[in-house]
Design a protein around this motif. Sequence first.
Motif, short mmCIF file in Angstrom:
data_model
loop_
_atom_site.label_atom_id
_atom_site.label_comp_id
_atom_site.label_asym_id
_atom_site.label_seq_id
_atom_site.Cartn_x
_atom_site.Cartn_y
_atom_site.Cartn_z
N HIS A 13 0.83 -1.21 0.00
CA HIS A 13 0.00 0.00 0.00
C HIS A 13 0.86 1.26 0.00
O HIS A 13 0.56 2.22 -0.71
CB HIS A 13 -0.95 0.02 1.20
N ARG A 14 1.94 1.25 0.78
CA ARG A 14 2.83 2.42 0.79
C ARG A 14 3.52 2.58 -0.56
O ARG A 14 3.69 3.71 -1.04
CB ARG A 14 3.84 2.31 1.93
N ARG A 15 3.91 1.48 -1.19
CA ARG A 15 4.50 1.57 -2.53
C ARG A 15 3.47 2.12 -3.52
O ARG A 15 3.81 2.91 -4.40
CB ARG A 15 5.03 0.22 -2.99
N GLN A 16 2.21 1.72 -3.37
CA GLN A 16 1.15 2.23 -4.25
C GLN A 16 0.99 3.73 -4.10
O GLN A 16 0.83 4.45 -5.09
CB GLN A 16 -0.18 1.53 -3.95
N LEU A 17 1.05 4.23 -2.87
CA LEU A 17 0.97 5.67 -2.65
C LEU A 17 2.10 6.40 -3.36
O LEU A 17 1.87 7.44 -4.01
CB LEU A 17 1.00 5.98 -1.15
N LEU A 18 3.31 5.86 -3.27
CA LEU A 18 4.45 6.48 -3.96
C LEU A 18 4.25 6.45 -5.48
O LEU A 18 4.58 7.43 -6.17
CB LEU A 18 5.75 5.76 -3.59
N TYR A 19 3.70 5.36 -5.99
CA TYR A 19 3.43 5.25 -7.43
C TYR A 19 2.42 6.32 -7.86
O TYR A 19 2.64 7.02 -8.85
CB TYR A 19 2.92 3.85 -7.76
N TRP A 20 1.31 6.46 -7.13
CA TRP A 20 0.31 7.46 -7.49
C TRP A 20 0.89 8.87 -7.44
O TRP A 20 0.57 9.71 -8.27
CB TRP A 20 -0.88 7.39 -6.54
N MET A 21 1.76 9.13 -6.46
CA MET A 21 2.33 10.47 -6.32
C MET A 21 3.38 10.77 -7.39
O MET A 21 3.74 11.93 -7.56
CB MET A 21 2.91 10.65 -4.92
N LYS A 22 3.84 9.76 -8.09
CA LYS A 22 4.81 9.99 -9.17
C LYS A 22 4.19 10.86 -10.26
O LYS A 22 4.83 11.74 -10.81
CB LYS A 22 5.28 8.64 -9.74
N GLU A 23 2.91 10.61 -10.57
CA GLU A 23 2.17 11.40 -11.55
C GLU A 23 0.83 11.83 -10.93
O GLU A 23 -0.21 11.26 -11.25
CB GLU A 23 1.92 10.59 -12.82
N PRO A 24 0.88 12.80 -10.04
CA PRO A 24 -0.33 13.12 -9.27
C PRO A 24 -1.52 13.56 -10.13
O PRO A 24 -2.65 13.19 -9.84
CB PRO A 24 0.12 14.23 -8.33
N ARG A 25 -1.32 14.29 -11.19
CA ARG A 25 -2.45 14.77 -11.99
C ARG A 25 -3.06 13.66 -12.83
O ARG A 25 -4.19 13.76 -13.26
CB ARG A 25 -2.06 15.96 -12.87
N LYS A 26 -2.33 12.59 -13.02
CA LYS A 26 -2.87 11.42 -13.71
C LYS A 26 -3.81 10.64 -12.79
O LYS A 26 -4.80 10.06 -13.25
CB LYS A 26 -1.72 10.52 -14.18
N HIS A 27 -3.51 10.63 -11.51
CA HIS A 27 -4.25 9.80 -10.56
C HIS A 27 -5.23 10.57 -9.67
O HIS A 27 -6.11 9.96 -9.07
CB HIS A 27 -3.26 9.03 -9.68
N PHE A 28 -5.07 11.90 -9.57
CA PHE A 28 -5.89 12.69 -8.66
C PHE A 28 -6.27 14.03 -9.30
O PHE A 28 -5.44 14.63 -9.97
CB PHE A 28 -5.14 13.01 -7.36
N PRO A 29 -7.47 14.51 -9.03
CA PRO A 29 -7.81 15.87 -9.48
C PRO A 29 -7.27 16.90 -8.48
O PRO A 29 -6.96 16.55 -7.35
CB PRO A 29 -9.35 15.85 -9.44
N PRO A 30 -7.16 18.16 -8.90
CA PRO A 30 -6.81 19.19 -7.91
C PRO A 30 -7.96 19.39 -6.94
O PRO A 30 -9.12 19.21 -7.30
CB PRO A 30 -6.55 20.44 -8.76
N CYS A 31 -7.66 19.74 -5.70
CA CYS A 31 -8.72 19.97 -4.70
C CYS A 31 -9.58 21.16 -5.10
O CYS A 31 -10.80 21.10 -5.05
CB CYS A 31 -8.11 20.24 -3.33
N LEU A 32 -8.95 22.22 -5.48
CA LEU A 32 -9.63 23.44 -5.89
C LEU A 32 -8.93 23.96 -7.14
O LEU A 32 -7.75 23.64 -7.37
CB LEU A 32 -9.55 24.51 -4.79
#
Length: 105
Positions: A13-32
């Motif tokens: 799970h911690r490795r997955q978090l690091l993977y998602w954070m490698k390309e944050p805009r690919k995996h997450f929208p901006p908050c605002l």
Amino acid sequence: MNDETYTALANAHRRQLLYWMKEPRKHFPPCLPEHRDLPGVCASYIFAKSELSQPTVSQYLHMLERVGLVKRARHGRWTFFSRHEEGIAQAQAGIIAMLEGRADG
């Protein structure tokens, strides 16, 4: 690299978090809209995407921060997390040194 870094990286799970954070805009929208150009990911989106409990994800993020693989920044009432690329590079070098049997690993 210390044993706690190995422990942090041993968890999928911690490795997955690091993977998602490698390309944050690919995996997450901006908050605002005004967060669009900020580095990192809002903690609330990490909690939601992980499908783990908020306390568990908080513990994982704090461990990654403690070993130098993640950085935290406050933007108003929001907490953002991003990869600490220098720390990740040091961890990679430590793993390579350990696998090669060098004393600095």
